[in-house]
Structure formats: structure tokens, C-alpha cells
Design a protein around this motif. Structure first.
Motif, PDB file in Angstrom:
ATOM      1  N   VAL A   1       0.999   5.172  10.778  1.00  0.00           N
ATOM      2  CA  VAL A   1       0.423   6.513  10.628  1.00  0.00           C
ATOM      3  C   VAL A   1       0.570   7.346  11.898  1.00  0.00           C
ATOM      4  CG1 VAL A   1      -1.707   7.805  10.156  1.00  0.00           C
ATOM      5  CG2 VAL A   1      -1.294   5.604   9.009  1.00  0.00           C
ATOM      6  N   GLN A   2       0.280   6.762  13.049  1.00  0.00           N
ATOM      7  CA  GLN A   2       0.228   7.556  14.293  1.00  0.00           C
ATOM      8  C   GLN A   2       1.638   7.871  14.775  1.00  0.00           C
ATOM      9  OE1 GLN A   2      -2.621   8.627  14.711  1.00  0.00           O
ATOM     10  NE2 GLN A   2      -3.981   7.073  13.865  1.00  0.00           N
TER      11      GLN A   2
ATOM     12  N   MET B   1     -12.142   9.976  12.723  1.00  0.00           N
ATOM     13  CA  MET B   1     -13.221   8.980  12.657  1.00  0.00           C
ATOM     14  C   MET B   1     -14.041   9.062  13.944  1.00  0.00           C
ATOM     15  SD  MET B   1     -10.713   5.631  13.045  1.00  0.00           S
ATOM     16  CE  MET B   1     -11.463   4.836  11.696  1.00  0.00           C
TER      17      MET B   1
ATOM     18  N   ASN C   1      -5.122   6.445  26.729  1.00  0.00           N
ATOM     19  CA  ASN C   1      -6.294   5.594  26.955  1.00  0.00           C
ATOM     20  C   ASN C   1      -7.093   6.024  28.181  1.00  0.00           C
ATOM     21  OD1 ASN C   1      -6.211   3.960  24.713  1.00  0.00           O
ATOM     22  ND2 ASN C   1      -4.750   2.535  25.634  1.00  0.00           N
TER      23      ASN C   1
ATOM     24  N   SER D   1      -1.841  -1.743  26.565  1.00  0.00           N
ATOM     25  CA  SER D   1      -2.622  -0.504  26.608  1.00  0.00           C
ATOM     26  C   SER D   1      -2.920  -0.078  28.027  1.00  0.00           C
ATOM     27  CB  SER D   1      -3.969  -0.718  25.902  1.00  0.00           C
ATOM     28  OG  SER D   1      -3.789  -1.111  24.576  1.00  0.00           O
TER      29      SER D   1
ATOM     30  N   HIS E   1       4.352   2.085  24.258  1.00  0.00           N
ATOM     31  CA  HIS E   1       2.966   1.963  23.793  1.00  0.00           C
ATOM     32  C   HIS E   1       2.752   2.724  22.487  1.00  0.00           C
ATOM     33  CE1 HIS E   1      -1.551   2.870  24.466  1.00  0.00           C
ATOM     34  NE2 HIS E   1      -1.402   1.685  23.924  1.00  0.00           N
TER      35      HIS E   1
ATOM     36  N   ARG F   1       0.837  -1.196   0.000  1.00  0.00           N
ATOM     37  CA  ARG F   1       0.000   0.000   0.000  1.00  0.00           C
ATOM     38  C   ARG F   1       0.879   1.257   0.000  1.00  0.00           C
ATOM     39  NH1 ARG F   1      -4.930   1.215   4.008  1.00  0.00           N
ATOM     40  NH2 ARG F   1      -4.792   3.470   4.061  1.00  0.00           N
TER      41      ARG F   1
ATOM     42  N   PHE G   1       0.505   3.413  18.740  1.00  0.00           N
ATOM     43  CA  PHE G   1      -0.892   3.714  18.433  1.00  0.00           C
ATOM     44  C   PHE G   1      -1.253   3.203  17.044  1.00  0.00           C
ATOM     45  CE2 PHE G   1       0.212   6.001  22.051  1.00  0.00           C
ATOM     46  CZ  PHE G   1      -0.952   6.042  22.799  1.00  0.00           C
ATOM     47  N   ASN G   2      -2.502   2.918  16.877  1.00  0.00           N
ATOM     48  CA  ASN G   2      -3.058   2.207  15.738  1.00  0.00           C
ATOM     49  C   ASN G   2      -3.672   3.184  14.718  1.00  0.00           C
ATOM     50  OD1 ASN G   2      -4.320   0.260  14.169  1.00  0.00           O
ATOM     51  ND2 ASN G   2      -5.867  -0.293  15.678  1.00  0.00           N
TER      52      ASN G   2
ATOM     53  N   LYS H   1       0.984   4.046  -2.930  1.00  0.00           N
ATOM     54  CA  LYS H   1       0.698   5.468  -2.636  1.00  0.00           C
ATOM     55  C   LYS H   1       1.914   6.352  -2.897  1.00  0.00           C
ATOM     56  CE  LYS H   1      -3.341   5.650   0.030  1.00  0.00           C
ATOM     57  NZ  LYS H   1      -4.094   6.739   0.641  1.00  0.00           N
TER      58      LYS H   1
ATOM     59  N   LYS I   1       4.738   6.323  -1.286  1.00  0.00           N
ATOM     60  CA  LYS I   1       5.457   6.733  -0.072  1.00  0.00           C
ATOM     61  C   LYS I   1       6.762   5.977   0.100  1.00  0.00           C
ATOM     62  CE  LYS I   1       1.437   7.971   2.669  1.00  0.00           C
ATOM     63  NZ  LYS I   1       0.543   7.538   3.744  1.00  0.00           N
TER      64      LYS I   1
HETATM   65  N1  CAA Z   1      -0.563   1.742   7.072  1.00  0.00           N
HETATM   66  C1  CAA Z   1       0.041   2.789   6.450  1.00  0.00           C
HETATM   67  N2  CAA Z   1      -0.611   3.917   6.130  1.00  0.00           N
HETATM   68  C2  CAA Z   1      -1.930   3.967   6.404  1.00  0.00           C
HETATM   69  C3  CAA Z   1      -2.616   2.918   7.037  1.00  0.00           C
HETATM   70  C4  CAA Z   1      -1.873   1.772   7.383  1.00  0.00           C
HETATM   71  N3  CAA Z   1      -2.431   0.725   8.012  1.00  0.00           N
HETATM   72  N4  CAA Z   1      -3.918   3.286   7.196  1.00  0.00           N
HETATM   73  C5  CAA Z   1      -4.015   4.518   6.669  1.00  0.00           C
HETATM   74  N5  CAA Z   1      -2.820   4.919   6.214  1.00  0.00           N
HETATM   75  C6  CAA Z   1      -2.478   6.227   5.634  1.00  0.00           C
HETATM   76  C7  CAA Z   1      -2.997   6.338   4.218  1.00  0.00           C
HETATM   77  O1  CAA Z   1      -1.993   5.886   3.304  1.00  0.00           O
HETATM   78  C8  CAA Z   1      -3.265   7.822   4.075  1.00  0.00           C
HETATM   79  O2  CAA Z   1      -2.083   8.522   3.808  1.00  0.00           O
HETATM   80  P1  CAA Z   1      -2.088   9.792   2.789  1.00  0.00           P
HETATM   81  O3  CAA Z   1      -3.073  10.765   3.371  1.00  0.00           O
HETATM   82  O4  CAA Z   1      -0.670  10.264   2.825  1.00  0.00           O
HETATM   83  O5  CAA Z   1      -2.521   9.228   1.480  1.00  0.00           O
HETATM   84  C9  CAA Z   1      -3.708   8.239   5.478  1.00  0.00           C
HETATM   85  O6  CAA Z   1      -3.178   7.248   6.360  1.00  0.00           O
HETATM   86  C10 CAA Z   1      -5.201   8.276   5.571  1.00  0.00           C
HETATM   87  O7  CAA Z   1      -5.696   6.990   5.186  1.00  0.00           O
HETATM   88  P2  CAA Z   1      -7.018   6.723   4.351  1.00  0.00           P
HETATM   89  O8  CAA Z   1      -7.284   7.891   3.427  1.00  0.00           O
HETATM   90  O9  CAA Z   1      -6.962   5.368   3.749  1.00  0.00           O
HETATM   91  O10 CAA Z   1      -8.116   6.589   5.450  1.00  0.00           O
HETATM   92  P3  CAA Z   1      -8.595   7.649   6.451  1.00  0.00           P
HETATM   93  O11 CAA Z   1      -8.376   9.042   5.989  1.00  0.00           O
HETATM   94  O12 CAA Z   1      -9.954   7.181   6.770  1.00  0.00           O
HETATM   95  O13 CAA Z   1      -7.606   7.419   7.710  1.00  0.00           O
HETATM   96  C11 CAA Z   1      -6.949   6.488   9.761  1.00  0.00           C
HETATM   97  C12 CAA Z   1      -7.566   6.219   8.390  1.00  0.00           C
HETATM   98  C13 CAA Z   1      -5.457   6.752   9.591  1.00  0.00           C
HETATM   99  C14 CAA Z   1      -7.166   5.224  10.564  1.00  0.00           C
HETATM  100  C15 CAA Z   1      -7.622   7.746  10.396  1.00  0.00           C
HETATM  101  O14 CAA Z   1      -9.024   7.628  10.300  1.00  0.00           O
HETATM  102  C16 CAA Z   1      -7.253   7.931  11.838  1.00  0.00           C
HETATM  103  O15 CAA Z   1      -6.179   8.434  12.180  1.00  0.00           O
HETATM  104  N6  CAA Z   1      -8.179   7.543  12.751  1.00  0.00           N
HETATM  105  C17 CAA Z   1      -7.969   7.662  14.204  1.00  0.00           C
HETATM  106  C18 CAA Z   1      -7.129   6.513  14.674  1.00  0.00           C
HETATM  107  C19 CAA Z   1      -6.842   6.600  16.145  1.00  0.00           C
HETATM  108  O16 CAA Z   1      -7.385   7.395  16.892  1.00  0.00           O
HETATM  109  N7  CAA Z   1      -5.955   5.704  16.599  1.00  0.00           N
HETATM  110  C20 CAA Z   1      -5.638   5.546  17.987  1.00  0.00           C
HETATM  111  C21 CAA Z   1      -6.420   4.362  18.513  1.00  0.00           C
HETATM  112  S1  CAA Z   1      -6.147   4.116  20.254  1.00  0.00           S
HETATM  113  C22 CAA Z   1      -4.708   3.273  20.343  1.00  0.00           C
HETATM  114  O17 CAA Z   1      -4.082   2.973  19.370  1.00  0.00           O
HETATM  115  C23 CAA Z   1      -4.226   2.943  21.719  1.00  0.00           C
HETATM  116  C24 CAA Z   1      -4.767   1.711  22.384  1.00  0.00           C
HETATM  117  O18 CAA Z   1      -4.038   1.198  23.259  1.00  0.00           O
HETATM  118  C25 CAA Z   1      -6.093   1.151  22.130  1.00  0.00           C
END
Ligand code: CAA
Ligand code: NAD
Length: 286
Positions: free
Chosen positions: A149-150, A229, A193, A121, A142, A53, A144-145, A57, A59
Motif C-alpha cells: 500500500v505505502q 489511523m 522515523n 528502520s 527502507h 486479498r 513502509f508498512n 478486491k 486489484k
Molecule cells: N496488502 C495489500 N493491500 C492492503 C493491505 C495489505 N496488507 N492492507 C490494506 N490494503 C489496502 C486495501 O486493499 C484497501 O485498498 P482499497 O481502498 O483500494 O480497497 C486499502 O489498503 C485500505 O485498506 P482497508 O480498507 O482494509 O483498511 P484501512 O482503510 O484501515 O487501511 C492501512 C489500512 C492501509 C494500514 C491504513 O490505515 C494506513 O495507511 N495506515 C497508516 C500506515 C502507516 O503509517 N504506515 C507506516 C508505518 S511506519 C513504517 O513503516 C516505517 C518503520 O520503519 C517503522
């Protein structure tokens, strides 16, 4: 690049596969250990798909993706971690399973200065540390998911973590992986969290009470507050099993109703509706 050149990742689910991917992309040799051959294959496929992916893209070059894959070994043998300088545990949020992994890793990893980190977590780092004979070398790291990206990594020293362990783990996250670190105390939920889980649980309670539809709750937060989201889609991304497990350990720690998992979440987990990873949660992903 720092002193760490060989790492292990235990568990290749949502998080372990992401941690392995970003580390291999950073030029580090990575051994990934899964519970069985099916899970190992699934983990490897997840990493390959994510790298592809990145290439699609623009990257990442195809050569860099191939080089990252060549630095990755996926296995079911924990013994493959014997020569590792840092091992990051990312198995399911289950204390018994994690204690077992830490106990076994402590016997297997030869270098007494090697760091054993947990991506938990919410579970106490001190408790995981005390399952080893090197509690000063155990720290929370820890991620992030989705990990690629995070930008954040929380670093959690326990009461018994040595300062140089925390410093080396922090340098790995910042200098090698390019993440930004926040330091958190060894309290359930750390920083993020502790704030995020009550919010997700509130959204589930709101849905359960018939206050609004799932789509309207999520649209409310996406369009009203510019969140990437909504909370129900985010709970599906995290995994409802993981969301419940994190809520449970926070409730055990603080005994506050705001951390108590609502019945709707319990029943969805009972029914195997784990969110995006199982194909069904608050939304359908099939
Ligand atoms: N790997 C690599 N890149 C990814 C990816 C992955 N799995 N998923 C998304 N991306 C990248 C895409 O390539 C895209 O990059 P560009 O803008 O440069 O093209 C960007 O992220 C956005 O992706 P999409 O357009 O496909 O999808 P989106 O805009 O709907 O984003 C998302 C998806 C990144 C998940 C975004 O919605 C988001 O950040 N959501 C919030 C996630 C969050 O809050 N995470 C924390 C969860 S809590 C946690 O992690 C802790 C715990 O202990 C539970
Ligand atoms: P997951 O269910 O996607 O993956 C867990 C993996 O661990 C599975 O593939 C399973 O086969 C493997 N496993 C179980 N026992 C094992 C063992 N003994 N040896 C090797 N592998 C084993 O879970 P996840 O979402 O990747 O969560 C993993 C950890 O990361 C948990 O502690 C969780 O709390 C934490 N975490 C999750 C998120 C998230 O958003 N999902 C974010 C940050 C941290």
C-alpha cells in the motif's frame, strides 16, 4: 525493466513478506530466506493471503497472483542467494542479527557487484556495510508498512556507498516497483522515523499519564487530523518490539529524551504484547 532480475529477501515477517510480494508481482524472481521452517511457512502463508486479498478486491487477476507465487521460492537456506543481483535484508531490528546476516551474505552472493540492501528502520548503514568486503555495494532501502500500500521507499547511501549502487537501488524501487523515493542521510531514523517515532512515543506517554484513553487518543488524530489511523493503533501495526528497538537506536544516536522508550512500552514488550502480530498490544486482535 532494469539490470536486476533476481532478488533475495531475508526475513519473511511483516516487511519481508510485503517486499517479496510486490517484487514478485513486478515480474522478478524472488528467493525468500527465513530462520526456520515454521517462520518460512508463516511467511509464505502471509504472502498467499495478501495476494488472495488483492484478487478478492479486483486489484489483481487470479492468473497474475498465481504467476507471482510461481516466481517466489521460500527457503531456510541462505545459500539460495548465491546467484542474486540484489538482496534485501528484512530480519528483526537487532544489530547483532543483521551484522551476522550481512557477513554471511557477503561470502555467499557470488557477483561482486550484487547489492546488499537493508530495510532497517534506524540502524547505521555504514556499520552493516563494514561487516562485508563490499561496503560500496551496501545501501539502505527502507520500505513502509504495509508494503503493497505505502508508496514510499527511503534510499540511504552510507559514507562508503558507491554512487552507482545508490542509482541502481533507486531505479529498482522506482522503475521496477513503482515506488517514490526520498533520499536520506545515514542518521538513525532517516527522514520518516525521525519524525514518526517521537510522535508514537508521545502518544504512549499520554496514555501512560492517564491524559486520555487509547480510543480517544486515536480518534483525536483520525478525526481531528485525518490520519488514516491513530498513533497507538499504528504502533500496534508496526509492532511494539520494533517500535522499541527503533526508539532505542535513535536514543543511542541522539541522546535526546524524545526518543527514550517510555516504561509502558518497555513493559508491554517484556510481556510479549507486540501489537497486531502477537494478537495483543494497545488493542486486542484475537
Ligand atoms: N496488502 C495489500 N493491500 C492492503 C493491505 C495489505 N496488507 N492492507 C490494506 N490494503 C489496502 C486495501 O486493499 C484497501 O485498498 P482499497 O481502498 O483500494 O480497497 C486499502 O489498503 C485500505 O485498506 P482497508 O480498507 O482494509 O483498511 P484501512 O482503510 O484501515 O487501511 C492501512 C489500512 C492501509 C494500514 C491504513 O490505515 C494506513 O495507511 N495506515 C497508516 C500506515 C502507516 O503509517 N504506515 C507506516 C508505518 S511506519 C513504517 O513503516 C516505517 C518503520 O520503519 C517503522
Ligand atoms: P518481523 O518481526 O515481522 O519479522 C522479522 C522476521 O525475520 C521474522 O519472521 C524472523 O523469523 C526473521 N528472522 C530473524 N532472524 C533471521 C535470520 N537470521 N535469517 C532469516 N530470517 C530471520 O519484523 P518486521 O516488522 O518485518 O521488521 C523487519 C525489518 O524491517 C526491521 O529491521 C524493521 O525495523 C524494519 N521495518 C519494519 C517496519 C514495520 O512497520 N514493522 C517498517 C519498515 C521497516
Amino acid at each position: 525493466m532494469g539490470d536486476i532480475t533476481r532478488i533475495g529477501v531475508i526475513g519473511a515477517g511483516l516487511m519481508g513478506s510485503g517486499i517479496a510480494e510486490v517484487t514478485a508481482k513486478a515480474g522478478i524472481d524472488v528467493v525468500v530466506v527465513e530462520a526456520d521452517a515454521t517462520a518460512a511457512d508463516a511467511g509464505r502463508t502471509r504472502i498467499e493471503k495478501s495476494l488472495r486479498r488483492g484478487v478478492d478486491k479486483g486489484k489483481l487477476s487470479a492468473e497474475d497472483a498465481d504467476a507471482a507465487l510461481a516466481r517466489l521460492t521460500v527457503t531456510t537456506e541462505l545459500d539460495a542467494c548465491a546467484d542474486r543481483e540484489l538482496v534485501i535484508e528484512a530480519v528483526a531490528e537487532n544489530e547483532a542479527v543483521k551484522l551476522d546476516v550481512f557477513g554471511r551474505l557477503d561470502s555467499i552472493v557470488r557477483d561482486p557487484d550484487a547489492i546488499l540492501a537493508s530495510n532497517t528502520s534506524s540502524l547505521p548503514i555504514a556499520r552493516l556495510a563494514m561487516a562485508t568486503r563490499r561496503p560500496d555495494r551496501v545501501v539502505g532501502l527502507h520500505f513502509f508498512n504495509p508494503v503493497p500500500v505505502q508508496k514510499l521507499v527511503e534510499v540511504i547511501p552510507s559514507l562508503v556507498t558507491a554512487d552507482d549502487t545508490t542509482a541502481r537501488a533507486t531505479a529498482f524501487a522506482t522503475d521496477v516497483l513503482g515506488k517514490t523515493v526520498v533520499r536520506a542521510a545515514d542518521r538513525a531514523g532517516f527522514v520518516v522515523n525521525a519524525l514518526l517515532i517521537p510522535y508514537l512515543l508521545s502518544a504512549i506517554r499520554m496514555l501512560e499519564a492517564g491524559h486520555a484513553s487509547a480510543e480517544d487518543i486515536d480518534n483525536g488524530m483520525v478525526l481531528g487530523c485525518a490520519h488514516p489511523m491513530g498513533p497507538l493503533r499504528l504502533a500496534d501495526l508496526v509492532g511494539l518490539d520494533t517500535t522499541k528497538a527503533v526508539a532505542d537506536s535513535m536514543y543511542e544516536e541522539y541522546k535526546e529524551p524524545l526518543y527514550a522508550a517510555p516504561p509502558l512500552l518497555l513493559r508491554m514488550v517484556d510481556a510479549g504484547h507486540y501489537g497486531r502480530k502477537s494478537g495483543r498490544g494497545f488493542y486486542d486482535y484475537t
